[in-house]
Design a protein around this motif. Structure first.
Motif, PDB file in Angstrom:
ATOM      1  N   ALA A  24       0.844  -1.201   0.000  1.00  0.00           N
ATOM      2  CA  ALA A  24       0.000   0.000   0.000  1.00  0.00           C
ATOM      3  C   ALA A  24       0.877   1.248   0.000  1.00  0.00           C
ATOM      4  CB  ALA A  24      -0.935  -0.008   1.208  1.00  0.00           C
ATOM      5  N   ALA A  25       1.987   1.234   0.735  1.00  0.00           N
ATOM      6  CA  ALA A  25       2.888   2.395   0.775  1.00  0.00           C
ATOM      7  C   ALA A  25       3.447   2.698  -0.612  1.00  0.00           C
ATOM      8  CB  ALA A  25       4.027   2.142   1.766  1.00  0.00           C
ATOM      9  N   GLU A  26       3.815   1.661  -1.363  1.00  0.00           N
ATOM     10  CA  GLU A  26       4.305   1.871  -2.734  1.00  0.00           C
ATOM     11  C   GLU A  26       3.226   2.514  -3.592  1.00  0.00           C
ATOM     12  OE1 GLU A  26       5.569  -1.944  -4.148  1.00  0.00           O
ATOM     13  OE2 GLU A  26       7.159  -2.127  -2.643  1.00  0.00           O
ATOM     14  N   ARG A  27       1.988   2.082  -3.395  1.00  0.00           N
ATOM     15  CA  ARG A  27       0.871   2.634  -4.165  1.00  0.00           C
ATOM     16  C   ARG A  27       0.574   4.073  -3.745  1.00  0.00           C
ATOM     17  NH1 ARG A  27      -3.288  -1.606  -5.957  1.00  0.00           N
ATOM     18  NH2 ARG A  27      -1.959  -3.362  -6.486  1.00  0.00           N
ATOM     19  N   PHE A  28       0.771   4.389  -2.455  1.00  0.00           N
ATOM     20  CA  PHE A  28       0.600   5.779  -1.999  1.00  0.00           C
ATOM     21  C   PHE A  28       1.591   6.671  -2.739  1.00  0.00           C
ATOM     22  CE2 PHE A  28      -0.567   4.009   2.463  1.00  0.00           C
ATOM     23  CZ  PHE A  28      -1.859   3.725   2.046  1.00  0.00           C
ATOM     24  N   ALA A  29       2.838   6.188  -2.845  1.00  0.00           N
ATOM     25  CA  ALA A  29       3.888   6.963  -3.497  1.00  0.00           C
ATOM     26  C   ALA A  29       3.561   7.198  -4.977  1.00  0.00           C
ATOM     27  CB  ALA A  29       5.228   6.252  -3.361  1.00  0.00           C
ATOM     28  N   ARG A  30       2.859   6.247  -5.608  1.00  0.00           N
ATOM     29  CA  ARG A  30       2.474   6.403  -7.017  1.00  0.00           C
ATOM     30  C   ARG A  30       1.222   7.262  -7.169  1.00  0.00           C
ATOM     31  NH1 ARG A  30       3.673   0.477  -7.566  1.00  0.00           N
ATOM     32  NH2 ARG A  30       1.430   0.158  -7.394  1.00  0.00           N
ATOM     33  N   GLY A  31       0.577   7.599  -6.038  1.00  0.00           N
ATOM     34  CA  GLY A  31      -0.591   8.474  -6.085  1.00  0.00           C
ATOM     35  C   GLY A  31      -1.908   7.763  -6.338  1.00  0.00           C
ATOM     36  N   GLU A  32      -1.974   6.469  -6.106  1.00  0.00           N
ATOM     37  CA  GLU A  32      -3.217   5.730  -6.329  1.00  0.00           C
ATOM     38  C   GLU A  32      -4.265   6.112  -5.293  1.00  0.00           C
ATOM     39  OE1 GLU A  32      -2.926   1.519  -7.018  1.00  0.00           O
ATOM     40  OE2 GLU A  32      -0.969   1.732  -7.977  1.00  0.00           O
ATOM     41  N   LYS A  33      -5.521   5.980  -5.676  1.00  0.00           N
ATOM     42  CA  LYS A  33      -6.635   6.343  -4.798  1.00  0.00           C
ATOM     43  C   LYS A  33      -6.889   5.261  -3.750  1.00  0.00           C
ATOM     44  CE  LYS A  33      -9.021   9.151  -8.142  1.00  0.00           C
ATOM     45  NZ  LYS A  33      -9.647  10.332  -7.649  1.00  0.00           N
ATOM     46  N   THR A  34      -7.419   5.691  -2.617  1.00  0.00           N
ATOM     47  CA  THR A  34      -7.680   4.805  -1.480  1.00  0.00           C
ATOM     48  C   THR A  34      -8.601   3.651  -1.858  1.00  0.00           C
ATOM     49  OG1 THR A  34      -7.359   6.618   0.065  1.00  0.00           O
ATOM     50  CG2 THR A  34      -8.627   4.729   0.864  1.00  0.00           C
ATOM     51  N   GLU A  35      -9.699   3.947  -2.559  1.00  0.00           N
ATOM     52  CA  GLU A  35     -10.678   2.916  -2.901  1.00  0.00           C
ATOM     53  C   GLU A  35     -10.082   1.844  -3.815  1.00  0.00           C
ATOM     54  OE1 GLU A  35     -11.371   6.225  -2.980  1.00  0.00           O
ATOM     55  OE2 GLU A  35     -12.512   6.162  -1.120  1.00  0.00           O
ATOM     56  N   VAL A  36      -9.235   2.268  -4.743  1.00  0.00           N
ATOM     57  CA  VAL A  36      -8.601   1.321  -5.672  1.00  0.00           C
ATOM     58  C   VAL A  36      -7.668   0.393  -4.889  1.00  0.00           C
ATOM     59  CG1 VAL A  36      -7.028   1.114  -7.638  1.00  0.00           C
ATOM     60  CG2 VAL A  36      -8.783   2.898  -7.630  1.00  0.00           C
ATOM     61  N   ILE A  37      -6.869   0.977  -4.010  1.00  0.00           N
ATOM     62  CA  ILE A  37      -5.936   0.178  -3.198  1.00  0.00           C
ATOM     63  C   ILE A  37      -6.704  -0.814  -2.333  1.00  0.00           C
ATOM     64  CG2 ILE A  37      -4.194   0.256  -1.378  1.00  0.00           C
ATOM     65  CD1 ILE A  37      -3.428   3.060  -2.446  1.00  0.00           C
ATOM     66  N   ALA A  38      -7.758  -0.339  -1.687  1.00  0.00           N
ATOM     67  CA  ALA A  38      -8.555  -1.203  -0.807  1.00  0.00           C
ATOM     68  C   ALA A  38      -9.147  -2.367  -1.588  1.00  0.00           C
ATOM     69  CB  ALA A  38      -9.664  -0.389  -0.133  1.00  0.00           C
TER      70      ALA A  38
END
Length: 181
Positions: A24-38
Motif C-alpha cells: 500500500a505504501a508503494e501505491r501511496f507513493a504512485r498516487g493511487e486512490k484509497t478505494e482502488v488500493i482497498a
C-alpha cells in the motif's frame, strides 16, 4: 479474519499483513486512490486511510510490524520439551481422573511445574495457537462405551424426557388467557 478475532497472531500472518501495508505504501507513493488500493488488496477503505495517515507521518517505516504482541516466555528448547510432554498425555503427569484430555488449566499448571513460568489460561491459549495447536475432539470412542445401553436409553428414556410433540393449535399472545383448540 479480522484482527480482533485472532487473525495475525502467528509470525507468518504478521508478515503477510506487513507486506500488504508496504505494498500500500508503494501505491501511496504512485498516487493511487484509497478505494482502488482497498479493492485490489482486499482490505477496507478505512484501513487504507489509516495506513495512509501513518505513511504520511513516518513513511514506509511507520507501516512496518512492531513485532509480536507479547514476548513469549518459553524458549524454543522449553517449547519443544513442553510439546513432548503434552504428547505423553495427562495421565503421565498425574491427572488420573476420568477425563484424559488436555485442558488449558492443566497445560498452565504443567508449564508452571516444569519451567516455573506463570501463564494465564488465555496466555496458554495464545501460546498454543501461536505454535499451531488447536482445540481438538477425540478421534476414538471410549473403551467403556456400551452401545447396547445407549440404544436402550435412546428407545426408552429419551422419549420420556423429550415429551409428546405438540399438535398444531391456535395460540394466543395473551398472558392471562390462552386460547385452547
Amino acid at each position: 479474519m479480522r484482527y480482533a478475532q485472532g487473525g495475525g497472531v502467528t509470525p507468518g500472518e504478521q508478515e503477510k499483513r506487513e507486506r500488504l501495508r508496504l505494498e500500500a505504501a508503494e501505491r501511496f507513493a504512485r498516487g493511487e486512490k484509497t478505494e482502488v488500493i482497498a479493492r485490489e488488496l482486499r482490505v477496507t477503505s478505512r484501513s487504507v486511510r489509516r495506513w495512509r495517515c501513518a505513511w504520511q507521518l513516518g513513511g514506509g517505516q511507520a507501516l512496518r510490524s512492531k513485532g509480536p504482541v507479547s514476548v513469549e516466555r518459553l524458549s524454543a528448547r522449553q517449547w519443544e520439551r513442553l510439546e513432548r510432554e503434552l504428547m505423553r498425555g495427562p495421565l503421565a503427569h498425574g491427572w488420573g481422573d476420568g477425563f484424559q484430555g488436555w485442558t488449558l488449566k492443566r497445560i498452565k499448571l504443567l508449564i508452571g511445574r516444569m519451567f516455573h513460568v506463570g501463564y494465564t489460561v488465555q496466555g496458554v491459549w495464545k501460546l498454543l495457537r501461536r505454535h499451531g495447536w488447536s482445540a481438538q475432539v477425540p478421534l476414538r470412542r471410549a473403551i467403556e462405551r456400551d452401545e447396547e445401553a445407549i440404544e436402550v436409553w435412546k428407545a426408552q428414556v429419551w422419549p420420556q424426557v423429550k415429551g409428546q410433540r405438540r399438535t398444531w393449535a391456535p395460540t394466543s399472545a395473551s398472558r392471562t388467557r390462552q386460547v385452547r383448540g
